[in-house]
Design an enzyme around this catalytic site. Structure first.
Site, PDB file in Angstrom:
ATOM      1  N   SER A   1     -35.931  -3.577 -17.143  1.00 26.72           N
ATOM      2  CA  SER A   1     -35.039  -2.588 -16.557  1.00 26.72           C
ATOM      3  C   SER A   1     -34.088  -3.258 -15.567  1.00 26.72           C
ATOM      4  CB  SER A   1     -35.866  -1.469 -15.902  1.00 26.72           C
ATOM      5  OG  SER A   1     -35.058  -0.361 -15.572  1.00 26.72           O
TER       6      SER A   1
ATOM      7  N   ASP B   1     -34.671   4.823 -25.839  1.00 30.88           N
ATOM      8  CA  ASP B   1     -34.663   4.743 -24.376  1.00 30.88           C
ATOM      9  C   ASP B   1     -33.889   5.930 -23.801  1.00 30.88           C
ATOM     10  OD1 ASP B   1     -34.493   4.058 -21.693  1.00 30.88           O
ATOM     11  OD2 ASP B   1     -34.097   1.942 -22.080  1.00 30.88           O
TER      12      ASP B   1
ATOM     13  N   HIS C   1     -38.170   3.846 -22.621  1.00 31.11           N
ATOM     14  CA  HIS C   1     -37.840   2.809 -21.646  1.00 31.11           C
ATOM     15  C   HIS C   1     -38.988   1.816 -21.467  1.00 31.11           C
ATOM     16  CE1 HIS C   1     -35.433   1.064 -18.525  1.00 31.11           C
ATOM     17  NE2 HIS C   1     -36.347   1.247 -17.605  1.00 31.11           N
TER      18      HIS C   1
END
Length: 810
Positions: A664, A737, A771
């Site tokens: 991330s 995601d 994610h």
């Protein structure tokens, strides 16, 4: 290409059962232990879902998409230390338990082929008479808006007296939601709005989406007898989020969504109402009171709040009084205002106008009731100073309001801990209070690492007495008290050699505990990967070169000695955070005394193949809140160079074989480090965002828009400097995601940019993954990709640790 599988030793670690979760009952006499499957098969994620209003809805069961499988519930008697597994249907997918105020009964949900069933159990009866959990007949739960699986949340709750359940029930006929989506153009229009919102995913797109969302999310509010299943309908079908009765059980607080919806923001910011109903349900006279009737909140300022009532809750220590806060600055944190919020109250019979209890200088983040009637513990946040202040507030006499805690939001060392809470037999929820004393449970960050604690805090003198402190060679955190006793606590005990388990220990009263490292064992879950027991783990502290202290957790292979074995290839895994000062940025927020339980995303996997790993390496970005990202690149590059220098001087690192990796925002950092330094031989970037023009209204804590500081957005976007990324980079991303800003095209476009400018990259897109990655096939494939990538670009893997498999394919 098919999914790949790493070596068998890694497969066995992924497949090892994770440590169960523990949920104490009110009164702390019982725990429910929840067993779950950490990595379900990909088929579970591949089930059809509808992406609507920021949600992913399973149209077959009429609930949110399930991404974890909870496999079992076990009742644990704290006093006796005995466990009683519940008999459940084969292959059951269950939810978290919801305890009744009596601390005996609990409810939970079980997925069925075409819906969600409701079950109850009585912990005392299970222990004393061998009872078992039973399904509540005739009731189906709708957890689309009222819960976030596996937590049923607002979809299932107990009445204050524990005699009934408040349930968001499914409509009599479960909607399929599976009809083919109509083929039609997508049309949106804006006229004069300033919708400075995040780039949300899974939004509504068409009128047909609106209709399907309403069909799949609608529920019926019910009051259900937990034994017979007799259900009283409390109101018409609607888009309900939450129903709760007042402390005197004469009224209901009801949250619901209504049209118009929005194509710009998720369902929680759609038009919505908060109402008070009679306890018996809505009648022809309508609601008793309307607390909030709010429009779509799609013009909320950056880091601001919607206008109108927020946090509408019952005052837990009054018969029927509501509390809420609302903005005095239009919800805009940049607007000049002497007070940003006010706290409002309104009591039954809800006639006349609500009155202002007091005003709050900065943004109100919420409150908790004290046991003393009319007193709350409220926290406010000063955005400009990055400051948190906790107040003890008297609703009737605000002149008596006083500060309890006042500290920087970044100051981990000064954190007093969180108040221990209590659910009373009458169903009220307050801070646990003994006279003028409360209990505070904290992480205990120190320069030597975490030392979790339990303090008794005097509200009058502000003196804190340490009742429990973790031993220096272990990591012990308080879960709850042991039954009605306040001289014993249930703790999670773990050490580098001991996996997490539950124990009961006596409180010493003067710091630490006097039961020693043994205590009374409640569980004895085994080490899931004994081959790592000998792995060395140490806290590394160094200087960035400008007086800023850096830290990280260094993992070394079992038996490794730098003076004998020489330098190793190193993986630096990091996630940058921002701070207002060098002092708070340099605080240690790690512990070398935790057990290393490898999960799919852990960096310590590389130790299995002889790498050294610097995990959670700090990469602080320090400065004024408005301008700190002006020097983002310079600061992370300096931190990376300092970490490598310290590891090299220690004799651990071969500076020519150092990789950087992150997930991330850590992936964003990784790509930037490869673009702006020559420090690394390779990189791994998972689920990142690389082109900040695609997040034009801010990222992380950046407060300025692209149009205000285009040069900053440009200089921190590694996509802009893709031609400078010369070290090989592995890009991994979930195809589904939904995280704001990190949509899959971010990785796809960076890969294309590197491919078009002569660089070296590999792109792995994981089907059905979000994610974070969940499916067994996905996480095993990620591990295989990561190991092969580093072996390819940093030389042959150094070897396996002692006791591991010989690298045979799984």
């Amino acid at each position: 290409m098919p999914f790949e599988v790493p070596d068998i030793d890694m497969v066995s670690i992924i497949d090892a059962p994770p440590t169960p979760l523990a949920f104490p009952a009110p009164g702390d006499r019982y725990l429910v232990l929840l067993s779950y499957e950490a990595h379900p098969p990909i088929e579970m994620l591949a089930k059809p879902v509808r992406k609507l209003g920021g949600l992913r809805i399973d149209p077959v069961i009429g609930g949110r998409q399930r991404t974890r499988r909870i496999t079992g519930l076990t009742v644990l008697d704290v006093a006796e230390g005995t466990q009683y597994p519940l008999a459940l249907p084969d292959g059951a997918q269950v939810s978290l338990p919801v305890w009744a105020p009596d601390g005996r009964q609990f409810a939970f949900c079980v997925d069925e082929p075409d819906g969600v069933g409701l079950w109850i159990a009585d912990a005392a009866a299970i222990i004393s008479a061998g009872a078992t959990a039973v399904r509540v007949p005739g009731v189906r739960v709708k957890d689309v808006l009222g819960g976030e699986p596996p937590n049923p949340g607002g979809a299932v709750g107990w009445s204050r007296d524990g005699g009934s359940l408040l349930v968001l029930g499914a409509m009599p006929a479960v909607a399929s939601g599976a009809e083919a989506e109509p083929i039609e153009p997508r049309v949106e229009e804006t006229v004069g709005k300033r919708s400075i919102m995040a780039t949300y995913q899974d939004m509504l797109k068409t009128p047909a989406d609106e209709d399907t969302f309403e069909e799949l999310a609608s529920a019926v509010p019910l009051r259900v007898d937990p034994v017979t299943g007799a259900a009283q309908q409390l109101g018409p079908p609607g888009l309900y989020q939450y129903v709760e009765d007042s402390p005197d059980r004469q009224f209901l607080l009801v949250y619901q969504i209504e049209r118009p919806f929005s194509y710009r923001v998720p369902y929680g910011l759609f038009a919505r109402r908060v109402e008070v109903w009679p306890a018996g349900g809505l009648t022809g006279d309508g609601p008793v009171a309307v607390i909030a009737d709010l429009p779509v909140s799609d013009e909320v300022p950056r880091m601001g709040v919607p206008t109108g009532p927020r946090f509408v809750t019952w005052d837990e220590r009054a018969p029927a009084r509501l509390l809420w806060t609302q903005a005095l600055d239009g919800g805009d944190p940049t607007a000049p205002a002497e007070h940003r919020d006010q706290v409002m109250t309104w009591s039954a019979p809800f006639e006349g106008d609500p009155w202002t209890a007091f005003k709050v200088r900065h943004r109100c983040l919420g409150w908790i009731n004290m046991e003393d009637p009319g007193v709350i513990m409220l926290t406010e946040h000063d955005r400009d100073r990055r400051w948190m202040t906790t107040w003890l507030c008297d609703l009737a006499d605000p002149d008596r309001n006083r500060v309890l805690f006042d500290l920087s939001e970044d100051d981990a060392y000064a954190d007093p801990g969180d108040p221990v809470l209590r659910v009373h037999p009458d169903g009220s929820r307050t801070v646990r209070q003994e006279g003028r004393f409360i209990y505070l449970c904290g992480v205990g960050a120190t320069p030597e690492g975490e030392r979790p604690f339990l303090d008794r805090y005097d509200l009058d003198t502000a003196a804190a007495t340490r009742l429990f402190g973790s031993q220096a060679d272990a990591h012990e955190t308080v879960l709850c008290f042991a039954g009605d006793r306040t001289d014993q606590v249930v703790i999670w005990y773990q050490s580098p050699a001991d996996p997490p388990n539950l124990r009961v220990v006596d409180l010493a009263g003067g710091g630490g505990h006097d039961a020693g490292p043994a205590g009374r064992h409640l569980t004895n879950w085994p080490d899931p990967h004994p081959m790592l027991t000998g792995m060395e783990k140490r806290l590394m502290v160094t200087d960035r070169g400008d007086g800023v202290q850096l830290s990280g957790m260094l993992h070394l292979p079992p038996g490794y000695r730098a003076e004998r074995d020489g330098p190793l290839p190193v993986v630096i895994w990091a996630y940058p955070y921002d701070f207002g000062s060098a002092g708070t940025a340099g605080q240690v927020r790690l512990s070398s005394n935790r057990f290393t339980r490898l999960n799919w995303g852990d960096a310590a996997w590389f130790v299995l193949r002889g790498y050294a790993v610097l995990n959670s390496a700090t990469m602080p970005v320090i400065g004024e809140p408005e301008t700190k990202n002006d020097t983002y690149i310079e600061q992370i590059c300096a931190a990376a160079a300092a970490h490598i220098k310290a590891l090299t001087e220690l004799g651990v690192a071969d500076p020519a074989r150092v990789a950087v990796a992150g997930h991330s925002y850590g992936a964003f950092m990784t790509a930037n480090l490869l673009a702006h330094t020559d420090l690394f031989a390779a990189g791994i970037a998972r689920s990142g965002a690389y082109n900040r023009t695609l997040t034009p209204f801010g990222f992380q804590t950046e407060r300025r828009s692209y149009w205000e500081v285009p040069q900053v957005y440009d200089q921190v976007s590694p996509f802009r400097y893709a031609d400078q990324i010369k070290s090989p980079i592995l890009l991994i991303h979930g195809e589904e995601d939904s995280n704001s800003g990190t949509y899959p095209v971010q990785s796809e476009r960076l890969f294309q940019a590197i491919a078009g400018t002569g660089g070296t990259a590999r792109l792995v897109m994981l089907p059905f993954e979000n994610h974070g990655y969940i499916a067994r096939e996905s996480v095993l494939h990620v591990l295989a990709e990561q190991f092969r990538w580093l072996s390819r670009w940093m030389g042959e893997q150094p070897g396996h640790v002692a006791g591991s498999a010989d690298g045979q394919p799984g």
